[in-house]
Design an enzyme around this catalytic site. Structure first.
Site, PDB file in Angstrom:
ATOM      1  N   CYS A   2      48.003   6.686  -6.552  1.00 10.96           N
ATOM      2  CA  CYS A   2      47.696   7.203  -7.874  1.00 10.96           C
ATOM      3  C   CYS A   2      47.111   8.598  -7.775  1.00 10.96           C
ATOM      4  CB  CYS A   2      46.694   6.295  -8.584  1.00 10.96           C
ATOM      5  SG  CYS A   2      47.102   4.537  -8.502  1.00 10.96           S
ATOM      6  N   ASP A 100      44.231  -4.377  -4.728  1.00  9.44           N
ATOM      7  CA  ASP A 100      43.294  -3.945  -3.698  1.00  9.44           C
ATOM      8  C   ASP A 100      42.158  -3.116  -4.293  1.00  9.44           C
ATOM      9  OD1 ASP A 100      45.050  -1.901  -4.331  1.00  9.44           O
ATOM     10  OD2 ASP A 100      45.333  -1.213  -2.273  1.00  9.44           O
TER      11      ASP A 100
END
Length: 647
Positions: A2, A100
């Site tokens: 990201c 995660d």
């Protein structure tokens, strides 16, 4: 994978502007086109752009703990998150997703800052602890993922890219002239500083705590070289075990995974090991060059793809493709970096994006196991100096006489090093005292600019590392310097920025920190033995890699930019570097630039220096106005199509 950004106002009553946070996230849209998210609470604002890889339905960010007192935005992958998740559940933590990202939140809740040491992967993240009014920024051990920040009197602003940070009008956009020489010294900018005053890179293996208007950076990991007693056979077996584990972990994904193939040992090894660990179809990608006249890597990549059953794709780029992308290259890189192969990486990533969201490459094997030829040569030079002792002067004279009779280019290049101490000539694998802007900077720089240049300051990131590891053997010192500078500030920066430009996640199993720690404990003669580089890796992988690839001479990732600078791009490059706007910046003597260009036209010399100057100038035009004091909007690449074109 990201893009993250955020702002913390030091005044608790000063609220973060939601439109500013949105503008920061929009500036890095390419890093995460699938989703965006924001958390704004008074003095803190966190922004996020998502590229969905793990937990496609539930991985939206920012994510908080159970009671909303700890919030995170995260860029990267934690490869051991499943094991950590089970441990944290057993300790009573409650999870809402399979991501995660949420594991990091609870890891922080349980262990505080020390929880970072339990993470295995690549990451840059920001955690806001509401109860303590504390911001934690952290970066992975090797620096695979970037993280920039700017400190102003009123706030701290951070982001995965400088473009996000530069959206804040409080961040003063002012060039830091001494770092121009640092760039030209190395071909990249090692260390925490950037070319923009007040904008920094969080060092790899470090975290920053921001609380009560004060900041503190702490190192939580370093690479320690200490040779241990181990047999070659045991080392081979252990290396294969770690490699297989690392590749298995890096294959974890909820979307298809592809492989970048260069035709070399490392990328072929990644494909070989992965092909036995998945039932999914896998694909591979490589790039070549039209009419290049250089070694073609594609036949070796095809050989690997055929042997290991990947669906193979290729692309070829021309000098026009290379020139057309240069402005975008500068815009995406944000820091001047002399890395022509990055442009080839962009195009092959663009091809791969039609098929996959995740790519695996062999980056890092040469730094872990000493695969570059300069490691072998420097090691030999230092051994010659230690054996020659008092006869070193006579040996140097004899070799100089030999060079006059047989002008072997490599001998002439390395001969002067016999008279220099190691600390004074090893700048990193990308540079040396004989690099043009090191040996001739006083002739090349204008008087005014030369007065601002301090070579000791420029070299400080490397000289500090060498002094800290003075007791290590020569090869280990070189590998340490390059792991701490060349890798995060050039190779990995290029890898991150060029793949994320195409909204792709790049994974690098050879830079798993457990593998690097294992390699650092091996004797140096397991890495360089005689004329063989990467000795232990080649022995361990002898059954995994076709002999045609294993035994071929290392070619790197050749890009024929030297030839293009002399031919198709010659006139355009000359026009840019001798343009009135370029010369008006006052850095260089016009006569020096003219000589560089003339020598290049006649013999091909100084190609790297010329490309560095070109990148530096395009960086000015991309990020600075003509006056150099007011910045252009950092929203999209500046159109230089009329400035630099290829016939």
């Amino acid at each position: 994978m990201c893009g993250i950004c955020g702002k913390l106002n030091f005044d608790q009553d000063e609220e973060v502007s939601p439109p500013l946070l949105k503008a920061m996230a929009d500036a890095i849209l390419h890093r995460g086109p699938d989703d965006d998210g924001y958390y704004v609470s008074g003095q803190i604002g966190l922004g996020f752009r998502r590229l969905s890889i793990i937990d496609l339905a539930g991985g939206h960010q920012p994510i908080s703990n159970e009671d909303g007192t700890v919030w995170i935005v995260f860029n990267g992958e934690i490869y051991n998150f499943q094991g950590l998740r089970e441990e944290l559940i057993n300790k009573g933590h409650i999870f809402r997703t399979r991501s995660d990202t949420e594991v990091i939140v609870h890891q922080y809740e349980e262990y505080g800052e020390s929880g970072i040491e339990g993470l295995r992967g690549m990451f840059a993240f920001a955690i806001w602890d509401q109860n303590q009014k504390k911001l934690l920024l952290a970066r992975d051990r090797i620096g695979i993922k970037p993280l920039y920040y700017a400190l102003t009197p009123q706030s701290l602003v951070f982001g995965s890219e400088m473009k996000a940070v530069l959206q804040d009008p409080e961040v003063k956009r002012e060039i830091l002239p001494p770092t121009i020489d640092r760039f030209l010294t190395f071909g990249y900018v090692p260390g925490e500083e950037t070319l923009l005053k007040g904008i920094y890179k969080l060092p790899p293996g470090s975290f920053m705590i921001v609380k009560n208007g004060k900041t503190e950076v702490k190192q939580y990991w370093d690479l320690h070289f200490s040779s241990r007693s181990i047999t070659l056979r045991d080392a081979e077996e252990q290396l294969l075990e770690i490699l297989e584990e690392s590749v298995r972990l890096h294959m974890i994904s909820d979307v298809p995974v592809g492989f970048l193939l260069s035709g070399g040992v490392d990328s072929t090894a990644m494909l070989s090991l992965a092909s036995r660990k998945t039932d999914r179809p896998i694909s591979s990608y490589t790039v070549g060059f039209a009419n290049s006249g250089i070694a073609d890597e594609r036949p070796f990549a095809r050989l690997a793809a055929e042997k290991y059953g990947s669906e193979h794709h290729e692309i070829s780029i021309s000098s026009k493709d290379f020139a057309d992308f240069l402005p975008q290259y500068v815009w995406h890189m944000e820091e001047p970096v002399c890395e022509p192969p990055a442009i080839a990486l962009y195009y092959v990533s663009k091809l791969a994006r039609n098929y996959v969201k995740v790519l695996i490459s062999g980056e890092g094997g040469d730094e872990a196991f000493a695969g570059y030829q300069n490691y072998r040569v420097m090691l030999w030079i230092e051994r010659i100096k230690s054996v020659a002792g008092p006869l070193k002067g006579a040996l140097s004279m004899a070799l100089s006489s030999l060079y006059e009779v047989i002008p072997w280019e490599r001998l002439g290049k390395y001969l002067p090093l016999l008279d220099l101490p190691f600390e004074s000539y090893y700048y990193s694998r990308a540079s040396s005292p004989f690099y043009f802007f090191n040996a001739h900077y006083k002739d090349a720089y204008s008087n005014d600019f030369c007065a601002q240049v301090d070579k000791q300051r420029s070299l400080l990131p490397v000289s500090r590392l060498l002094s800290e590891n003075g007791s290590a053997d020569v090869l280990s010192r070189m590998l340490y310097v390059d792991t701490k500078t060349w890798l995060p500030d050039d190779l990995l920066l290029k890898a991150d920025k060029m793949t994320m430009a195409n909204s792709l996640e790049l994974r690098v199993p050879l830079l798993d920190h457990k593998l690097l720690e294992f390699a650092a404990r091996l004797p140096s003669n397991f890495k360089v033995r005689g004329a063989t580089t990467k000795y232990i890796a080649k022995r361990a992988l002898v059954k995994q890699i076709p002999p045609e690839i294993l035994k071929r001479r290392k070619a790197g990732f050749p890009v024929p930019y030297e030839n293009w600078l002399q031919t198709e791009l010659r006139d355009s490059v000359h026009d840019v570097l001798l343009d009135r706007e370029t010369l008006s910046r006052g850095y260089f003597r016009k006569s020096a630039i003219e000589k560089l260009l003339r020598d290049n036209s006649e013999s091909g010399a100084h190609a790297k220096d010329i490309f560095s100057l070109l990148v530096l100038e395009l960086w000015h035009r991309q990020f600075l106005s003509n006056r150099g004091s007011t910045f252009m909007p950092i929203q999209a690449p500046y159109d230089l199509s009329h400035t630099l074109t290829s016939d």
